[in-house]
Design an enzyme around this catalytic site. Structure first.
Site, PDB file in Angstrom:
ATOM      1  CG  ASN A 194      28.831   9.060  37.068  1.00  0.00           C
ATOM      2  OD1 ASN A 194      29.041   7.886  37.378  1.00  0.00           O
ATOM      3  ND2 ASN A 194      28.176   9.900  37.866  1.00  0.00           N
ATOM      4  CD1 TRP A 195      30.086   4.988  31.890  1.00  0.00           C
ATOM      5  CD2 TRP A 195      30.718   2.843  32.132  1.00  0.00           C
ATOM      6  NE1 TRP A 195      30.899   4.667  30.829  1.00  0.00           N
ATOM      7  CE2 TRP A 195      31.310   3.357  30.945  1.00  0.00           C
ATOM      8  CE3 TRP A 195      30.963   1.523  32.487  1.00  0.00           C
ATOM      9  CZ2 TRP A 195      32.117   2.585  30.120  1.00  0.00           C
ATOM     10  CZ3 TRP A 195      31.782   0.759  31.661  1.00  0.00           C
ATOM     11  CH2 TRP A 195      32.346   1.274  30.495  1.00  0.00           C
ATOM     12  CG  HIS A 240      27.151  12.231  41.509  1.00  0.00           C
ATOM     13  ND1 HIS A 240      25.795  12.075  41.688  1.00  0.00           N
ATOM     14  CD2 HIS A 240      27.337  12.449  40.184  1.00  0.00           C
ATOM     15  CE1 HIS A 240      25.190  12.198  40.515  1.00  0.00           C
ATOM     16  NE2 HIS A 240      26.109  12.420  39.588  1.00  0.00           N
ATOM     17  N   GLY A 266      19.514  13.401  35.085  1.00  0.00           N
ATOM     18  CA  GLY A 266      18.628  12.285  34.736  1.00  0.00           C
ATOM     19  C   GLY A 266      17.192  12.696  34.492  1.00  0.00           C
ATOM     20  N   GLY A 306      23.545   9.340  31.704  1.00  0.00           N
ATOM     21  CA  GLY A 306      22.822   8.432  30.820  1.00  0.00           C
ATOM     22  C   GLY A 306      23.419   8.294  29.426  1.00  0.00           C
TER      23      GLY A 306
HETATM   24  P1  13P Z   1      22.647  12.558  33.326  1.00  0.00           P
HETATM   25  O1  13P Z   1      23.602  12.917  32.197  1.00  0.00           O
HETATM   26  O2  13P Z   1      22.045  11.212  33.181  1.00  0.00           O
HETATM   27  O3  13P Z   1      21.673  13.652  33.592  1.00  0.00           O
HETATM   28  O4  13P Z   1      23.565  12.459  34.647  1.00  0.00           O
HETATM   29  C1  13P Z   1      24.449  13.467  34.954  1.00  0.00           C
HETATM   30  C2  13P Z   1      25.314  13.023  36.061  1.00  0.00           C
HETATM   31  O5  13P Z   1      24.863  12.829  37.177  1.00  0.00           O
HETATM   32  C3  13P Z   1      26.739  12.789  35.786  1.00  0.00           C
HETATM   33  O6  13P Z   1      27.474  12.641  36.937  1.00  0.00           O
END
Ligand code: 13P
Length: 247
Positions: free
Chosen positions: A10-11, A94, A171, A231
């Site tokens: 998921n960019w 999301h 994140g 990320g």
């Molecule tokens: P991170 O891998 O950056 O924690 O994000 C997860 C995410 O929200 C994927 O949809």
């Protein structure tokens, strides 16, 4: 039952045409993977992804879609449009959209339904906040989020991919332990079993600070069928390492 694992990048709102080209090229050249792999770039980059990934077994998808078929919905993108660009998947619900765009459980379910109607597989995200976890509400929150989707999709509920993404792990560098994640995944699987004949074939992904060094232990859990990666999906070496950790 062995389910083929799935890793989805998921960019979010990152990237540029040159950066994406380099990322996609590196992922495509790292094939084959022993799992299914997909990337979800921002909308404007979907056609580039479709061109670059055509002829590979890497799929692409979008990060959201409208619950509506078409019409005066400025800024929205329909599932039919995503299907035209060859999207295999669309992420719906999301936590960033639930929190920042006020998306309700019912809207998320309606988006999943709109996607399925166009042959695009919705990746339905559920997950609790830190406050909800700390007050013992994790199970009731994720069950409520999923139950609206199950009720709305009825006999099509078995067609979705579910992603458990604890909001506190997104994140933040905090990851659910494999045991914490497995316990929620088992709960979601049980809920799916009660609703869908194919529940044991359905994929339940984990998302939230998945990195190359924690991927194998998470993906080794019996009900964790892969990951939704934020990320780390922007760095080719990390994303490739995560895809390899699954295999
Ligand atoms: P991170 O891998 O950056 O924690 O994000 C997860 C995410 O929200 C994927 O949809």
């Amino acid at each position: 039952m062995t389910r083929r694992k799935l890793v989805v990048g998921n960019w979010k709102m990152h990237g540029s045409r040159p950066a994406n080209a380099a990322l996609l090229d590196a992922i495509a050249h790292a094939r084959p993977f022993g799992c299914d792999v997909a990337v979800c770039p921002p909308f404007p980059f979907l056609s580039d992804a479709a061109v670059t990934l055509a002829g590979t077994d890497i799929r692409w998808g979008a990060q959201d879609c409208s619950a509506h078929e078409q019409g005066a919905f400025t800024g929205e993108v329909s599932a039919a449009m995503l299907a035209e660009f060859g999207c295999r998947y669309v992420i719906v619900g999301h936590s960033e959209r639930r929190a920042m765009h006020g998306e309700s459980d019912q809207l998320v379910a309606d988006k999943a339904k709109a996607a399925l109607a166009r042959g695009v597989t919705p990746i339905v995200c559920v997950g609790e906040t830190l406050a909800q976890r700390e007050s013992g509400q994790t199970d009731s929150v994720v069950k409520r989020q999923l139950s609206v989707v199950i009720h709305t999709l009825a006999h099509c509920a078995g067609e979705i991919v579910v992603a458990y993404e604890p909001v506190w792990a997104i994140g933040t560098g905090l990851t659910a332990t494999p045991e914490q994640a497995q316990s929620v995944h088992a709960l979601l699987r049980a809920q799916l079993r009660a609703a869908a004949a194919r529940a044991d074939e359905m994929k339940i992904l984990y998302g939230g600070s998945v990195k190359p060094d924690n991927a194998a232990s998470l993906f080794g859990q019996p009900d964790i069928d892969g990951g939704l990666i934020g990320g780390a999906s922007l760095k080719a070496a990390d994303f490739v390492a995560i895809c390899r950790a699954v295999s």
